[in-house]
Write an enzyme that holds these catalytic residues in place. Sequence first.
Site, short mmCIF file in Angstrom:
data_model
loop_
_atom_site.label_atom_id
_atom_site.label_comp_id
_atom_site.label_asym_id
_atom_site.label_seq_id
_atom_site.Cartn_x
_atom_site.Cartn_y
_atom_site.Cartn_z
N CYS A 8 0.83 -1.21 0.00
CA CYS A 8 0.00 0.00 0.00
C CYS A 8 0.86 1.26 0.00
O CYS A 8 0.53 2.25 -0.65
CB CYS A 8 -0.92 0.01 1.21
SG CYS A 8 -2.06 -1.37 1.23
C1 BEZ Z 1 0.51 -4.63 1.88
O1 BEZ Z 1 0.00 -3.59 1.48
O2 BEZ Z 1 1.70 -4.88 1.71
C2 BEZ Z 1 -0.32 -5.62 2.65
C3 BEZ Z 1 -1.47 -5.23 3.28
C4 BEZ Z 1 -2.21 -6.17 3.99
C5 BEZ Z 1 -1.79 -7.47 4.05
C6 BEZ Z 1 -0.62 -7.86 3.37
C7 BEZ Z 1 0.12 -6.93 2.68
#
Ligand code: BEZ
Length: 236
Positions: free
Chosen positions: A72
């Site tokens: 994200c």
């Molecule tokens: C991410 O954005 O890296 C992420 C978010 C939630 C769970 C796993 C990865």
Amino acid sequence: MSIQFFGTQGRDGTRIKLPGTYRASTPWTPHIGDLFPEFTAVTTHGTLDLRSFAQGQWVYLFSHPAAFTPVCTTEIAEVARRADDFERRGVKVLSVTRDEIETLERWSAEIRQDFGHEITFPMAADPEGILIRACNMLHPSEHDRLPIRKSFLIDETQRVRMIFEYPVRVGRSLDETLRVVDALRESDRHDVVMPCEWHPGDPVLLPPHMHDCDADLRFGRRSWTRMRKYLRILDR
Ligand code: BEZ
């Protein structure tokens, strides 16, 4: 343990069997062509409602799982870096997660510091998951509480024009999002349809509903080539 299935069978032999646990009454969620519901959201730029935020422009609304997570972070930093690409196309950007507003504010300050890009678009906080649920962004097999990476392109009449769903573990392609904006605009403007992997400047296709004589009138005789009755290419 046995899995119960329920099924539907068509006249021509098409059949589908679904696990019994998938049988559910499905609430409305936005589909392509639907009017996107009016909503009010608390964001890093204050409280906004969709119509006043859009101001007659297109909106790119995207969910992602959570603040302070790796993928994200790269997505928010990249959308911030490419803010001009959205602005040049007249597309407003709005993100949404289940975070609290204070969390989003701390996280955006950190992204600015680490990546050097000002986050010029609002980030909406939906900790109760109201908008997130209405947009079918929760896929419990993917994550029990957090939204998947879902994207909507909403046009100036507030109609949904594109929906993408990406899994939690894979970040989106902004090139593809912007390509679809360009393709939809070109398609709207000239009543043409856009081939696979179309990019601005590439040839486009005549839509099935357009008669040859209408294509001649609209684009000029010999402006297009027939490969098949259903496959007519307009060179531009
Ligand atoms: C991410 O954005 O890296 C992420 C978010 C939630 C769970 C796993 C990865």
